[in-house]
Enzyme design. Structure first.
Site, PDB file in Angstrom:
ATOM      1  N   HIS A  12       9.343  -3.354  -5.664  1.00  0.00           N
ATOM      2  CA  HIS A  12      10.574  -3.950  -5.102  1.00  0.00           C
ATOM      3  C   HIS A  12      10.295  -5.248  -4.342  1.00  0.00           C
ATOM      4  CE1 HIS A  12       9.792  -1.108  -1.439  1.00  0.00           C
ATOM      5  NE2 HIS A  12       9.284  -2.294  -1.188  1.00  0.00           N
ATOM      6  N   HIS A  59      13.719  -0.708   4.852  1.00  0.00           N
ATOM      7  CA  HIS A  59      12.687  -1.433   5.607  1.00  0.00           C
ATOM      8  C   HIS A  59      13.197  -1.850   6.989  1.00  0.00           C
ATOM      9  CE1 HIS A  59      11.349  -1.930   1.392  1.00  0.00           C
ATOM     10  NE2 HIS A  59      10.152  -2.174   1.850  1.00  0.00           N
ATOM     11  N   HIS A 193      -0.512  -2.265  -1.734  1.00  0.00           N
ATOM     12  CA  HIS A 193      -0.344  -3.458  -0.910  1.00  0.00           C
ATOM     13  C   HIS A 193      -0.394  -3.104   0.569  1.00  0.00           C
ATOM     14  CE1 HIS A 193       3.878  -2.074  -1.215  1.00  0.00           C
ATOM     15  NE2 HIS A 193       4.314  -3.026  -0.412  1.00  0.00           N
ATOM     16  N   GLU A 240       4.220   3.531  -0.207  1.00  0.00           N
ATOM     17  CA  GLU A 240       5.537   3.603  -0.882  1.00  0.00           C
ATOM     18  C   GLU A 240       5.456   4.383  -2.201  1.00  0.00           C
ATOM     19  OE1 GLU A 240       7.461  -0.597   0.807  1.00  0.00           O
ATOM     20  OE2 GLU A 240       6.617  -0.558  -1.203  1.00  0.00           O
TER      21      GLU A 240
HETATM   22  C1  DHB Z   1       6.211  -7.379  -0.321  1.00  0.00           C
HETATM   23  C2  DHB Z   1       6.091  -6.044  -0.714  1.00  0.00           C
HETATM   24  C3  DHB Z   1       6.954  -5.083  -0.173  1.00  0.00           C
HETATM   25  O1  DHB Z   1       6.903  -3.754  -0.494  1.00  0.00           O
HETATM   26  C4  DHB Z   1       7.938  -5.445   0.738  1.00  0.00           C
HETATM   27  O2  DHB Z   1       8.779  -4.494   1.194  1.00  0.00           O
HETATM   28  C5  DHB Z   1       8.058  -6.775   1.117  1.00  0.00           C
HETATM   29  C6  DHB Z   1       7.192  -7.737   0.606  1.00  0.00           C
HETATM   30  C7  DHB Z   1       5.313  -8.431  -0.876  1.00  0.00           C
HETATM   31  O3  DHB Z   1       4.334  -8.118  -1.592  1.00  0.00           O
HETATM   32  O4  DHB Z   1       5.581  -9.622  -0.648  1.00  0.00           O
HETATM   33 FE    FE Z   2       8.306  -2.555   0.632  1.00  0.00          FE
END
Ligand code: DHB
Ligand code: FE
Length: 280
Positions: A12, A59, A193, A240
């Protein structure tokens, strides 16, 4: 009766929404990523699901740290996108189906998943980026939605095993709805991430590829991981991925992988796409 026609996963990342809105899907930087969605869009065009149950995380928009439910389901007529922080166009609100939402809530609570029930719910990129990457040209959303929010923000988080079991209860809840509806379940977020702290920028491609494989073939193995295991391997935001296990639990034990795609990095994240169907 309602029936699950398939399960989809998608990241997302807000940059995806920006690229769609900027008309950049065919730019050399973006094309290899967006091409990974073409088979999924073709499948959606052919199958035409009536409803998407979108398993996503908020978020800090609708729920903040002061009050954050572990699991929450929308039961609203519509879900406005209010994620101005990332500079994404708001677009039309997603269309709800309160009747189906209330059926799912009844069934899930009966099945010992005591959800928070939301008759008003704003959604952010966690919900809307998956919608816009799956239906990028929609001026009106082509199907109704049921948002299912999972806490991935404030620890303690629900375990992968708990999320997988929630998916199983969700599958039973959908199958017991008397109307003939084609339902697609969408697991969003991930893959690896970490956007903060000492390990900011962490991406774990071998882990993501393992996860893409096992979520189809051996989800129970992933359900045995702890939240800590996931954070260590996939990063603080890679957690996530618990939402993918909700989607997977809703499908049968045996599934067919219709399509799989991985692109890394998109922004700071490993981006994975899956389309699964029940094998039977
Ligand atoms: C990014 C990834 C995410 O899950 C999010 O909520 C906001 C930004 C990113 O990789 O930029
Ligand atoms: Fe996210």
């Amino acid at each position: 009766m309602a029936r699950i026609v398939g399960g989809i996963t998608t990241s997302h990342i807000p940059a995806i929404g920006k690229a769609i809105q900027g008309g950049k899907s065919n730019d050399p930087d973006w094309k290899p990523f967006f091409d990974g969605y073409l088979p999924v869009r073709a499948w959606l065009d052919a199958v035409k699901p009536d409803v998407a149950v979108v398993v996503y995380n908020d978020h800090g928009l609708n729920f903040f740290l002061d009050q954050i439910p572990t699991f929450a389901m929308g039961a609203a007529k519509e879900y406005p996108n209010c994620d101005s922080g990332w500079g994404l166009d708001e677009g039309p609100p997603a269309r709800g189906t309160p009747e189906l939402s209330w059926h799912l809530i009844e069934s899930l609570v009966h099945d010992e998943f005591d959800l928070t029930m939301c008759q008003e719910m704003k959604v952010d990129h966690g919900f809307m980026v998956p919608m816009s990457v799956l239906w990028p040209h929609a001026t009106e959303w082509p199907l109704q939605v049921v948002p299912l929010a999972v806490n991935t923000v404030q620890h303690p988080l629900p375990s992968p095993a708990r999320c997988y079991k929630l998916g199983k209860a969700l599958g039973r809840a959908i199958a017991s709805y008397p109307e003939d509806l084609k339902v697609v379940v969408i697991g969003t977020g991930g893959m690896s991430h970490q956007l903060q702290g000492e390990r900011a920028g962490l991406i774990n491609k071998p882990f993501d590829l393992m996860f893409l494989e096992k979520i189809a073939s051996d989800p129970e193995a992933l359900a045995r991981l702890s939240v800590r295991d996931l954070v260590e391997a996939a990063g603080s935001e890679g957690v996530e991925l618990i939402m993918w296990l909700v989607m997977r639990g809703a499908l049968d034990d045996k599934v067919a992988t219709i399509h799989r795609h991985y692109h890394v990095p998109v922004s700071s994240t490993g981006a994975g796409v899956l389309l699964l169907e029940n094998a039977a």
